[in-house]
Scaffold this active site. Structure first.
Site, PDB file in Angstrom:
ATOM      1  N   ARG A  35     -26.358   9.433  26.307  1.00  0.00           N
ATOM      2  CA  ARG A  35     -25.686   9.467  24.999  1.00  0.00           C
ATOM      3  C   ARG A  35     -24.353   8.766  25.117  1.00  0.00           C
ATOM      4  NH1 ARG A  35     -27.117  15.573  25.106  1.00  0.00           N
ATOM      5  NH2 ARG A  35     -29.268  15.482  24.359  1.00  0.00           N
ATOM      6  N   PHE A  83     -34.976  10.778  15.480  1.00  0.00           N
ATOM      7  CA  PHE A  83     -35.402  11.899  16.327  1.00  0.00           C
ATOM      8  C   PHE A  83     -34.142  12.512  16.964  1.00  0.00           C
ATOM      9  CE2 PHE A  83     -38.564   8.467  16.526  1.00  0.00           C
ATOM     10  CZ  PHE A  83     -39.699   9.084  16.022  1.00  0.00           C
ATOM     11  N   CYS A 130     -40.207   9.346  26.656  1.00  0.00           N
ATOM     12  CA  CYS A 130     -40.225  10.430  27.645  1.00  0.00           C
ATOM     13  C   CYS A 130     -41.659  10.759  28.053  1.00  0.00           C
ATOM     14  CB  CYS A 130     -39.508  11.663  27.110  1.00  0.00           C
ATOM     15  SG  CYS A 130     -40.273  12.351  25.648  1.00  0.00           S
ATOM     16  N   ASP A 143     -35.394   8.084  19.949  1.00  0.00           N
ATOM     17  CA  ASP A 143     -35.646   9.018  21.058  1.00  0.00           C
ATOM     18  C   ASP A 143     -36.764   9.974  20.663  1.00  0.00           C
ATOM     19  OD1 ASP A 143     -35.440  10.464  23.399  1.00  0.00           O
ATOM     20  OD2 ASP A 143     -33.736  11.655  22.720  1.00  0.00           O
ATOM     21  N   ASP A 147     -34.383  13.889  11.579  1.00  0.00           N
ATOM     22  CA  ASP A 147     -35.307  14.732  12.351  1.00  0.00           C
ATOM     23  C   ASP A 147     -36.104  15.558  11.355  1.00  0.00           C
ATOM     24  OD1 ASP A 147     -35.198  15.683  15.605  1.00  0.00           O
ATOM     25  OD2 ASP A 147     -36.313  16.971  14.224  1.00  0.00           O
TER      26      ASP A 147
END
Ligand code: SAH
Length: 396
Positions: free
Chosen positions: A213, A229, A340, A300, A251
């Site tokens: 970040r 996200f 991820c 993300d 989100d």
């Protein structure tokens, strides 16, 4: 103790200290058939002793290995040594502070397959993901209570790994105080976050992005940024602190956006932040149709590929959002894009972003490659421990 005998030629990964024995590698069991989570020895077809681990009758990973030393038993003392070593590693990183947060034990990478322990300002959140760890819950709790004397230890064993092991989800206080609804933690870069340890995603926060970040925020001074996200707004808060002019945080989870707003207040942030509860795939299209433009876009997303069979679909999902994000960037803008999914390699991910740039008809340079934070170490014998990859690209 039962002895797991491998098929001829299947001993190589074990000899090379990979901690998993798959069902397909096993020829037979010698001795009494092991109970769930029980300690077993592993032998080559030749009869040579190879390693010791814990049995699971649930997943395809039948044995998770803990030691390659025939004289080392898998007992509470081993768990204690491994936990102490893991904690010492985080202390040396300077990440174990009174008000900080970090991953203290990262399963295979710290020599304790199936155990995750995260630290949040004096509270521990534990995930016992395998039959062996579920069986040893009391011993693990005792070691953690004695070594760290935390305010409380809370279990959040709710992951999909647990399901594969045939274990029901489990959560609740294991020791000490119940964590309050909202715990305040200080993350790298002196950024405060509001975390809900009992009902937040994962163990409450995405600790693996803590340093990234900050790397992305470097590009946000004076910028209009779009944080896709965003969860509790890790990237938004860092960008705002770095002097972003405006941010939109997207989100689907309204409770995540609530935590984001709490985080903004905690950091006394002046940057105007618009929180939008909506689907990123749809919103990116809407912004494109409205010809909105941004200086920085962060992508993300959650894990798109949980199994090998999902990789192709995940690839299309990643490509889709990356094309759209590039189309939304002003010339010379910054795309910070992550995956991820452990099953999507760094190479594949770079290829996806390359394909996205071609489709978006934009020229892009990688200016930084990112990975998970150092409290999520990767054991050289277990490269599967590396799952998070990110690219910061300048998009012309
Ligand atoms: N960037 C965050 C972590 C993101 S985790 C951080 O730095 O902490 C992924 C997030 O995506 C979750 O909060 C989840 O609620 C959200 N999400 C999943 N699918 C989504 C979708 N289709 N649209 C918007 N948000 C989504």
């Amino acid at each position: 103790m039962a002895i797991v005998i491998l098929h001829p030629g299947k001993e190589r990964p074990v000899v090379q200290r990979h901690p998993w024995v798959f069902s397909g590698a096993i020829a037979r069991i010698q001795g009494r058939f092991p109970d769930r989570g029980e300690v077993v020895d592993v032998q080559a077809a030749s009869g040579e002793w190879l390693a010791r681990g814990c049995w699971s009758d649930g997943s395809q990973i039948r044995v998770r290995l803990f030691t390659w030393n025939p004289d080392e038993p898998i007992d509470d003392a081993l768990i204690r040594r491994r936990i102490e070593r893991a904690i010492d590693g985080r202390r040396r990183l300077g990440m174990l502070t009174d008000d900080g947060a970090c991953r203290l034990v990262y399963a295979e990478s710290d020599g304790i397959p199936g155990l995750i322990v995260d630290y949040y300002a004096g509270f521990l959140v534990v995930q016992l993901l395998t039959q062996a760890m579920a069986l040893r819950r009391a011993a693990i709790t005792r070691v953690l209570a004695e070594t760290l004397v935390p305010r409380g230890i809370y279990e959040r064993s709710e992951s999909d790994v647990r399901e594969k092991e045939g274990l029901p989800p489990a959560s609740g206080v294991l020791w000490g105080e119940t964590p309050p609804d909202c715990v305040h933690v200080r993350l790298p870069g002196d950024l405060w976050h509001a975390v809900d340890l009992r009902t937040g995603q994962k163990t409450g926060a995405y600790l693996d992005q803590a340093f990234n970040r900050w790397r992305v925020a470097m590009h946000c001074t004076g910028a209009e940024m779009l944080d896709c996200f965003c969860y509790a707004g890790g990237f938004t808060i860092a960008a705002a602190r770095a002097g972003a002019r405006h941010a939109i945080a997207l989100d689907t989870s309204e409770s995540a956006l609530e935590m984001l707003r709490a985080g903004l207040a905690l950091n006394a942030i002046a940057t105007p932040v618009e929180t939008v509860a909506a689907d990123v795939f749809q919103m990116l299209r809407r912004y494109r149709d409205e010809q909105r433009r941004f200086d920085v876009v962060v992508l993300d997303p959650p894990k798109f590929a949980h199994t090998q069979a999902q990789v192709e679909r995940a690839t299309r999902g990643y490509k889709d959002i990356n094309v759209l994000a590039m189309q939304l960037l002003r010339p010379c803008g910054i795309l910070a894009t992550f995956s991820c999914s452990g099953l999507v390699s760094s190479d594949l991910f770079q290829k996806i972003v390359f394909g996205a740039a071609l489709d978006a008809r934009r020229e892009a340079q990688i200016i930084e490659r990112l990975t998970q934070s150092p409290d999520h170490p990767v054991l050289l014998t277990f490269p599967e421990g590396a799952y998070l990859k990110g690219l910061i690209c300048r998009v012309w």
